[in-house]
Motif scaffolding. Structure first.
Motif, mmCIF file in Angstrom:
data_model
loop_
_atom_site.group_PDB
_atom_site.id
_atom_site.type_symbol
_atom_site.label_atom_id
_atom_site.label_comp_id
_atom_site.label_asym_id
_atom_site.label_seq_id
_atom_site.Cartn_x
_atom_site.Cartn_y
_atom_site.Cartn_z
ATOM 1 N N ALA A 176 14.739 11.288 12.115
ATOM 2 C CA ALA A 176 14.771 10.996 13.553
ATOM 3 C C ALA A 176 14.684 9.504 13.848
ATOM 4 O O ALA A 176 14.417 9.117 14.985
ATOM 5 N N LEU A 177 14.921 8.670 12.840
ATOM 6 C CA LEU A 177 14.836 7.227 13.053
ATOM 7 C C LEU A 177 15.816 6.758 14.119
ATOM 8 O O LEU A 177 15.506 5.872 14.923
ATOM 9 N N GLY A 178 16.999 7.349 14.158
ATOM 10 C CA GLY A 178 18.004 6.938 15.139
ATOM 11 C C GLY A 178 17.531 7.106 16.571
ATOM 12 O O GLY A 178 17.829 6.268 17.430
ATOM 13 N N LEU A 179 16.768 8.164 16.850
ATOM 14 C CA LEU A 179 16.259 8.388 18.202
ATOM 15 C C LEU A 179 15.209 7.343 18.573
ATOM 16 O O LEU A 179 15.186 6.852 19.701
ATOM 17 N N THR A 180 14.344 7.013 17.612
ATOM 18 C CA THR A 180 13.342 5.974 17.875
ATOM 19 C C THR A 180 14.008 4.628 18.134
ATOM 20 O O THR A 180 13.634 3.898 19.057
ATOM 21 N N LEU A 181 15.003 4.288 17.316
ATOM 22 C CA LEU A 181 15.741 3.039 17.534
ATOM 23 C C LEU A 181 16.471 3.056 18.867
ATOM 24 O O LEU A 181 16.582 2.022 19.534
ATOM 25 N N SER A 182 16.956 4.222 19.264
ATOM 26 C CA SER A 182 17.720 4.327 20.505
ATOM 27 C C SER A 182 16.866 3.984 21.719
ATOM 28 O O SER A 182 17.244 3.137 22.540
ATOM 29 N N PHE A 183 15.689 4.621 21.848
ATOM 30 C CA PHE A 183 14.883 4.306 23.038
ATOM 31 C C PHE A 183 14.240 2.927 22.933
ATOM 32 O O PHE A 183 14.028 2.256 23.950
ATOM 33 N N SER A 184 13.977 2.454 21.717
ATOM 34 C CA SER A 184 13.396 1.120 21.582
ATOM 35 C C SER A 184 14.409 0.040 21.958
ATOM 36 O O SER A 184 14.079 -0.907 22.682
ATOM 37 N N LEU A 185 15.636 0.173 21.487
ATOM 38 C CA LEU A 185 16.670 -0.817 21.815
ATOM 39 C C LEU A 185 17.046 -0.753 23.294
ATOM 40 O O LEU A 185 17.339 -1.785 23.913
ATOM 41 N N SER A 186 17.039 0.446 23.872
ATOM 42 C CA SER A 186 17.319 0.572 25.306
ATOM 43 C C SER A 186 16.246 -0.122 26.134
ATOM 44 O O SER A 186 16.551 -0.858 27.084
ATOM 45 N N ASP A 187 14.990 0.101 25.777
ATOM 46 C CA ASP A 187 13.897 -0.555 26.500
ATOM 47 C C ASP A 187 13.929 -2.069 26.302
ATOM 48 O O ASP A 187 13.638 -2.833 27.233
ATOM 49 N N LEU A 244 13.860 9.387 24.169
ATOM 50 C CA LEU A 244 12.424 9.656 24.071
ATOM 51 C C LEU A 244 12.154 11.159 24.127
ATOM 52 O O LEU A 244 11.253 11.668 23.432
ATOM 53 N N THR A 245 12.921 11.873 24.927
ATOM 54 C CA THR A 245 12.748 13.327 25.026
ATOM 55 C C THR A 245 13.069 14.014 23.706
ATOM 56 O O THR A 245 12.300 14.859 23.224
ATOM 57 N N TRP A 246 14.195 13.653 23.101
ATOM 58 C CA TRP A 246 14.575 14.294 21.842
ATOM 59 C C TRP A 246 13.671 13.876 20.699
ATOM 60 O O TRP A 246 13.446 14.641 19.765
ATOM 61 N N ASP A 247 13.123 12.668 20.774
ATOM 62 C CA ASP A 247 12.123 12.271 19.782
ATOM 63 C C ASP A 247 10.858 13.120 19.932
ATOM 64 O O ASP A 247 10.220 13.474 18.936
ATOM 65 N N THR A 248 10.508 13.465 21.161
ATOM 66 C CA THR A 248 9.372 14.363 21.396
ATOM 67 C C THR A 248 9.660 15.760 20.860
ATOM 68 O O THR A 248 8.778 16.409 20.280
ATOM 69 N N VAL A 249 10.885 16.240 21.041
ATOM 70 C CA VAL A 249 11.266 17.547 20.491
ATOM 71 C C VAL A 249 11.142 17.528 18.973
ATOM 72 O O VAL A 249 10.692 18.511 18.357
ATOM 73 N N ASN A 250 11.526 16.407 18.357
ATOM 74 C CA ASN A 250 11.392 16.281 16.912
ATOM 75 C C ASN A 250 9.922 16.367 16.481
ATOM 76 O O ASN A 250 9.583 17.066 15.521
ATOM 77 N N LYS A 251 9.031 15.665 17.195
ATOM 78 C CA LYS A 251 7.606 15.712 16.859
ATOM 79 C C LYS A 251 7.052 17.117 17.056
ATOM 80 O O LYS A 251 6.244 17.595 16.247
ATOM 81 N N PHE A 252 7.468 17.775 18.123
ATOM 82 C CA PHE A 252 7.004 19.139 18.385
ATOM 83 C C PHE A 252 7.425 20.075 17.261
ATOM 84 O O PHE A 252 6.631 20.903 16.791
ATOM 85 N N THR A 253 8.665 19.944 16.809
ATOM 86 C CA THR A 253 9.146 20.789 15.714
ATOM 87 C C THR A 253 8.386 20.512 14.431
ATOM 88 O O THR A 253 8.030 21.438 13.690
ATOM 89 N N GLU A 254 8.105 19.240 14.167
ATOM 90 C CA GLU A 254 7.389 18.868 12.946
ATOM 91 C C GLU A 254 5.968 19.400 12.948
ATOM 92 O O GLU A 254 5.443 19.796 11.898
ATOM 93 N N ILE A 255 5.320 19.436 14.106
ATOM 94 C CA ILE A 255 3.929 19.877 14.187
ATOM 95 C C ILE A 255 3.819 21.396 14.243
ATOM 96 O O ILE A 255 3.015 22.006 13.528
ATOM 97 N N CYS A 256 4.622 22.018 15.085
ATOM 98 C CA CYS A 256 4.475 23.453 15.339
ATOM 99 C C CYS A 256 5.304 24.332 14.406
ATOM 100 O O CYS A 256 5.028 25.537 14.291
ATOM 101 N N PHE A 257 6.314 23.778 13.759
ATOM 102 C CA PHE A 257 7.148 24.541 12.826
ATOM 103 C C PHE A 257 7.269 23.756 11.522
ATOM 104 O O PHE A 257 8.370 23.453 11.057
ATOM 105 N N ALA A 258 6.095 23.432 10.956
ATOM 106 C CA ALA A 258 6.071 22.542 9.801
ATOM 107 C C ALA A 258 6.811 23.127 8.600
ATOM 108 O O ALA A 258 7.480 22.396 7.858
ATOM 109 N N LEU A 259 6.716 24.440 8.388
ATOM 110 C CA LEU A 259 7.321 25.053 7.206
ATOM 111 C C LEU A 259 8.843 25.044 7.263
ATOM 112 O O LEU A 259 9.497 24.936 6.228
ATOM 113 N N SER A 260 9.400 25.153 8.444
ATOM 114 C CA SER A 260 10.858 25.187 8.581
ATOM 115 C C SER A 260 11.433 23.891 9.141
ATOM 116 O O SER A 260 12.618 23.834 9.457
#
Length: 346
Positions: A41-52, A99-115
């Motif tokens: 998900a590095l691309g999403l982090t770079l996307s909102f950081s460069l936009s800001d 930022l929204t899709w980066d949040t979705v990525n974090k949610f998936t990593e925390i709540c669906f760690a096995l998959s």
């Protein structure tokens, strides 16, 4: 607007610009120097950081100049205003969507760690990033094609979408799809994560690896929850006034008070300054920032010996809280060993 208010608006925008530039440069530097942070998900982090960062370098200084020039700097129909409005809408929307899709990525990593590794792959992350920017480009280009319009707002000192009854269809489309839906999504996901973390903190957890098991204290969960709550609060504080003012002007056909309009514009641009600092507060980034500070800022005078020059060996200690920690002990030979062939004279 009174002279004092214009000056205050310019000063606040300068502070936001400095915070946005410094924060996003810090975040980009941390990503550059820490390979372990370069996930799929590095691309999403770079996307909102460069936009800001682009907002802090272009749109905010433009508003500062307009507020201090004491006159309208450009006509609404001019290329400068139309281009500035396009960039303003493009960067705002891309920052929010990324930022929204980066949040979705974090949610998936925390709540669906096995998959998580199967659900969030590098290819899917790149596809999401392409779709996000395609949506932002199309949305920002619509006013240039006649669906909506960009005008210079004398109360905001910026070229932005026209919030009038004639453009209500475009305003609703952009607000609902580009701003409101992402904010509701992020707050909902963060709220669920905080609920799970709070419930987990009450009962505690033992985590194990191939060597041992250790107890995870409640403070670990609560600290992570604080960052998520802070993110949600900042989103609501920065965006709700702007959304309310824009919708009021769009459906009533009347202009908001100049102070209210300027304050809402400043708050929404300040969100670009808060995003990188909040990201650096998360556990993974916080450790990387700490290492970066230690690397570039001289240590305290008492620590004269570099850390790398101290020979270390690790020993395992079990404390009363069932935590297993690794402490380092300096081991150095206090005297040279004598050769077996040589004998010590009496």
């Amino acid at each position: 607007m009174a002279d004092a208010l214009r000056t205050l608006y310019a000063a606040l925008m300068v502070v936001s610009a400095v915070a946005s530039i410094c924060g996003n440069l810090l975040l980009l530097l941390v990503l550059l120097l820490n390979k372990e942070l370069r996930t799929d998900a590095l691309g999403l982090t770079l996307s909102f950081s460069l936009s800001d960062l682009a907002l802090g370098l272009s749109i905010i200084p433009f508003g500062v100049y307009n507020s201090l020039s004491w006159s309208s700097c450009c006509a609404s129909e001019g290329a400068l205003c139309q281009g500035s409005g396009f960039i303003f809408l493009l960067l705002q929307t891309s920052s929010m969507q990324s930022l929204t899709w980066d949040t979705v990525n974090k949610f998936t990593e925390i709540c669906f760690a096995l998959s998580y590794s199967r659900v969030w792959t590098g290819g899917r992350s790149r596809a999401v990033l392409v779709l996000v920017w395609l949506f932002c480009l199309v949305t920002a280009a619509l006013p240039l094609l006649g669906f909506g319009s960009y005008v210079y707002s004398e109360s905001r000192f910026l070229c932005c979408p026209s919030f009038t009854p004639e453009d209500r269809c475009f305003v609703l489309l952009w607000m609902l799809a580009g701003i409101v839906a992402p904010i509701v999504t992020m707050c909902s996901l963060y709220g669920y994560i905080v609920y799970v973390a709070t419930k987990q903190a009450r009962r505690g957890t033992f985590m194990c690896n191939e060597l041992h098991c250790y107890y995870v204290p409640a403070n670990n969960y609560l600290r992570s929850s604080v960052v998520m709550v802070t993110t949600s609060v900042c989103l609501l504080v920065c965006w709700l006034p702007y959304i309310s003012v824009c919708l009021y002007e769009t459906f009533s056909g009347e202009q908001s008070p100049a102070v209210t309009s300027a304050l809402s514009a400043w708050l929404v641009l300040t969100s670009s300054a808060l995003n990188p600092w909040i990201t650096c507060m998360t556990q993974m980034y916080r450790a990387a920032v700490r290492r970066l500070i230690i690397r570039f800022i001289p240590m305290f005078p008492c620590s004269e010996t570099p850390l790398e020059s101290r020979p270390q060996s690790s020993a395992l200690h079990l404390d009363t809280a069932n935590r297993i920690s690794t402490t380092t002990m300096t081991t150095a030979a206090s005297c040279p060993q004598s050769s077996p062939e040589t004998t010590t004279p009496p």
